[in-house]
Design an enzyme around this catalytic site. Structure first.
Site, PDB file in Angstrom:
ATOM      1  N   GLY A 170      21.443 -10.905 -38.858  1.00 41.06           N
ATOM      2  CA  GLY A 170      22.042 -11.710 -39.915  1.00 41.06           C
ATOM      3  C   GLY A 170      23.541 -11.863 -39.778  1.00 41.06           C
ATOM      4  CE  LYS A 217      21.905 -15.716 -41.175  1.00 39.67           C
ATOM      5  NZ  LYS A 217      20.519 -15.433 -41.554  1.00 39.67           N
ATOM      6  CG  ASN A 243      21.197 -12.962 -47.515  1.00 33.54           C
ATOM      7  OD1 ASN A 243      20.550 -13.916 -47.046  1.00 33.54           O
ATOM      8  ND2 ASN A 243      20.826 -11.688 -47.343  1.00 33.54           N
ATOM      9  CG  PHE A 284      15.257 -17.651 -41.433  1.00 33.36           C
ATOM     10  CD1 PHE A 284      15.841 -16.399 -41.552  1.00 33.36           C
ATOM     11  CD2 PHE A 284      13.878 -17.719 -41.319  1.00 33.36           C
ATOM     12  CE1 PHE A 284      15.074 -15.236 -41.559  1.00 33.36           C
ATOM     13  CE2 PHE A 284      13.100 -16.563 -41.321  1.00 33.36           C
ATOM     14  CZ  PHE A 284      13.700 -15.324 -41.447  1.00 33.36           C
ATOM     15  CB  SER A 333      13.985 -13.228 -44.510  1.00 33.97           C
ATOM     16  OG  SER A 333      14.704 -12.584 -43.496  1.00 33.97           O
ATOM     17  CG  ASN A 335      16.738 -15.582 -48.914  1.00 33.21           C
ATOM     18  OD1 ASN A 335      16.628 -15.490 -50.133  1.00 33.21           O
ATOM     19  ND2 ASN A 335      17.449 -14.738 -48.194  1.00 33.21           N
ATOM     20  CB  THR A 336      11.576 -18.285 -45.088  1.00 32.70           C
ATOM     21  OG1 THR A 336      12.842 -18.436 -44.441  1.00 32.70           O
ATOM     22  CG2 THR A 336      10.585 -19.276 -44.486  1.00 32.70           C
ATOM     23  CE  LYS A 353      15.522  -6.405 -41.146  1.00 39.37           C
ATOM     24  NZ  LYS A 353      16.826  -6.959 -40.792  1.00 39.37           N
ATOM     25  CG  ASN A 382      14.907  -8.385 -44.317  1.00 43.04           C
ATOM     26  OD1 ASN A 382      15.986  -8.701 -44.825  1.00 43.04           O
ATOM     27  ND2 ASN A 382      14.363  -9.041 -43.311  1.00 43.04           N
ATOM     28  CB  SER A 395      25.816  -4.689 -46.963  1.00 47.13           C
ATOM     29  OG  SER A 395      24.749  -5.598 -47.009  1.00 47.13           O
TER      30      SER A 395
HETATM   31  C1  FMN Z   1      24.162 -12.216 -45.178  1.00 48.14           C
HETATM   32  C2  FMN Z   1      22.944 -11.533 -44.640  1.00 48.14           C
HETATM   33  C3  FMN Z   1      22.102 -12.214 -43.782  1.00 48.14           C
HETATM   34  C4  FMN Z   1      20.971 -11.597 -43.272  1.00 48.14           C
HETATM   35  N1  FMN Z   1      20.170 -12.285 -42.408  1.00 48.14           N
HETATM   36  C5  FMN Z   1      19.098 -11.663 -41.854  1.00 48.14           C
HETATM   37  C6  FMN Z   1      18.286 -12.326 -40.903  1.00 48.14           C
HETATM   38  O1  FMN Z   1      18.531 -13.472 -40.525  1.00 48.14           O
HETATM   39  N2  FMN Z   1      17.206 -11.668 -40.404  1.00 48.14           N
HETATM   40  C7  FMN Z   1      16.904 -10.386 -40.779  1.00 48.14           C
HETATM   41  O2  FMN Z   1      15.918  -9.826 -40.282  1.00 48.14           O
HETATM   42  N3  FMN Z   1      17.672  -9.715 -41.660  1.00 48.14           N
HETATM   43  C8  FMN Z   1      18.760 -10.326 -42.200  1.00 48.14           C
HETATM   44  N4  FMN Z   1      19.540  -9.636 -43.093  1.00 48.14           N
HETATM   45  C9  FMN Z   1      19.145  -8.269 -43.514  1.00 48.14           C
HETATM   46  C10 FMN Z   1      19.892  -7.189 -42.734  1.00 48.14           C
HETATM   47  O3  FMN Z   1      19.569  -7.255 -41.369  1.00 48.14           O
HETATM   48  C11 FMN Z   1      19.520  -5.790 -43.271  1.00 48.14           C
HETATM   49  O4  FMN Z   1      18.145  -5.575 -43.094  1.00 48.14           O
HETATM   50  C12 FMN Z   1      19.849  -5.625 -44.759  1.00 48.14           C
HETATM   51  O5  FMN Z   1      21.040  -6.300 -45.100  1.00 48.14           O
HETATM   52  C13 FMN Z   1      19.981  -4.152 -45.160  1.00 48.14           C
HETATM   53  O6  FMN Z   1      21.025  -3.521 -44.469  1.00 48.14           O
HETATM   54  P1  FMN Z   1      22.501  -3.307 -45.125  1.00 48.14           P
HETATM   55  O7  FMN Z   1      22.288  -2.709 -46.489  1.00 48.14           O
HETATM   56  O8  FMN Z   1      23.216  -2.406 -44.181  1.00 48.14           O
HETATM   57  O9  FMN Z   1      23.121  -4.670 -45.190  1.00 48.14           O
HETATM   58  C14 FMN Z   1      20.683 -10.254 -43.634  1.00 48.14           C
HETATM   59  C15 FMN Z   1      21.541  -9.569 -44.491  1.00 48.14           C
HETATM   60  C16 FMN Z   1      22.656 -10.184 -44.998  1.00 48.14           C
HETATM   61  C17 FMN Z   1      23.570  -9.414 -45.922  1.00 48.14           C
END
Ligand code: FMN
Length: 354
Positions: A62, A65, A110, A114, A172, A174-175, A210, A239, A312
């Site tokens: 994320g 990307k 967020n 995608f 995710s 959001n899809t 995942k 996730n 994050s």
């Molecule tokens: C802005 C943003 C975009 C993300 N996009 C994706 C993504 O495209 N694919 C995915 O598997 N996880 C995505 N994630 C999830 C992160 O990979 C991770 O699993 C999640 O944020 C928890 O970890 P953290 O608390 O350290 O952020 C995204 C997270 C954030 C904050």
């Protein structure tokens, strides 16, 4: 050259979150961000899937990307970087604003959806790399694809030869409909077809799944069963969450999307512990969710993670965090008498399912 994250970080954090991310990516691409001094104590190394990880701290999917800066991020001290999620065709994602800081909660919401440049552009970038350092590719599906598995098969064929591991991302929020692929029957079908595509590659690439943190015990049992039946080489837990803990105090707490950061630490670590028990420690797990310190990385390892990832916490602390986590992790391992990271994996998991 100046320390972008230390000096520009506080100013960048005054900008809207996605603008700030864009600036950070631009700075990384132009080389304004110096590498962190390398710090890799041998106690942190671990060998998984025939690959040597210098340290277990990875960049979660994320952030990058489109595989624009994997090597710059490896230079920030990460032991591995996961690019994506990438969908077969480019897509714009959801309308902005779609990324929110919940500063008082040390969290992020967020609903990016995608947004990415698609497999061909990403493959071009990965093909031009020198391939030093471990880079995994996280695969998604286009919003309008009906046969989901066909999108993952395409991802495997195009990015498999260019990546150190592949991830089926069905978690995710959001899809629309994506997370339903975690149910037993659709998951079996998806994993079977994706596995077949992986096995057809000329190279051996580990295939991971995942998962979301919002799954029932029954869902977790089904996932563990599919994983152990030989379909998967590892699991990434987890996730973002669609739940909103009562503890959240930020104004933005009710925005639609996935919540990550500090409030995700406890629930994602609990799911990790359960998954480790259900898979009987037989599959490497990557622990993700709310890691912002060495103590939290260590707790994930003791709960069953062989590797950890974060995203994050970078928003609030910049990349100097990576070295700090590694130093604290070395201290914690030594304090508890471990001579290798592997020995600490799962010691707190309880192994209830054995
Ligand atoms: C802005 C943003 C975009 C993300 N996009 C994706 C993504 O495209 N694919 C995915 O598997 N996880 C995505 N994630 C999830 C992160 O990979 C991770 O699993 C999640 O944020 C928890 O970890 P953290 O608390 O350290 O952020 C995204 C997270 C954030 C904050």
């Amino acid at each position: 050259m100046f320390d972008y994250f230390r000096i520009a970080g506080p100013l960048v954090r005054l900008l809207p979150a996605e603008t700030a991310h864009g600036l950070t990516m631009a700075a990384l691409k132009t080389g304004l961000v110096p590498h962190q001094p390398s710090y890799n104590d041998p106690v942190l190394s671990i060998r998984l899937w025939g690959r040597d990880f210098k340290n277990p701290v990875g960049l979660a999917a994320g952030f990058d990307k489109n595989a624009e800066v994997p090597d710059m991020m490896l230079g920030q001290g990460f032991g591995f970087v996961e690019i994506g999620s990438v969908t077969p065709r480019p897509q714009p994602g959801n309308p902005r604003p779609r990324l929110f800081r919940l500063s008082a909660d040390r969290a992020v919401i967020n609903r990016m959806g995608f947004n990415n440049e698609g497999l061909d552009v990403v493959a071009g970038r990965l093909a031009r790399r020198r391939r030093a350092g471990i880079v995994g590719a996280n695969l998604g599906k286009n919003k309008d694809t009906e046969d989901a598995a066909s999108d993952y098969e395409k991802g495997v064929r195009i990015l498999g030869p260019l990546a150190d591991y592949l991830v089926i991302n069905v978690s995710s929020p959001n899809t629309p409909g994506l997370r339903a692929l975690q149910g037993k029957a659709p998951l079996e079908e998806l994993v079977r077809r994706t596995r077949k595509a992986v096995d057809a590659l000329a190279v051996r690439v580990p295939l991971l799944l995942k998962i979301a943190p919002d799954l029932t015990e029954e869902d977790l049992q089904d996932i563990a069963e599919v994983a152990l039946q030989g379909g998967l080489d590892g699991l990434i837990v987890s996730n973002t969450t669609i739940t909103r803990p009562d503890s959240l105090i930020s104004e933005r707490r009710s925005e639609t999307g996935g919540l990550s950061g500090a409030p995700l630490f406890a629930p994602s670590t609990e799911i990790l512990r359960r998954v480790y028990g259900l898979t009987k420690g037989r599959l490497p797990l990557i622990g993700v969710g709310g890691v912002s310190s060495g103590a939290e990385a260590y707790a994930k390892i003791r709960a069953g993670a062989s590797l950890i990832q974060l995203y994050s916490a970078l928003v609030y602390q910049g990349t100097s965090l990576v070295t700090r986590i590694k130093q604290e992790l070395v201290e914690a391992l030594r304090r508890d008498g471990f001579t290798s990271l592997q020995d600490a994996v799962g010691v707190d998991a309880g192994r209830a399912a054995e």
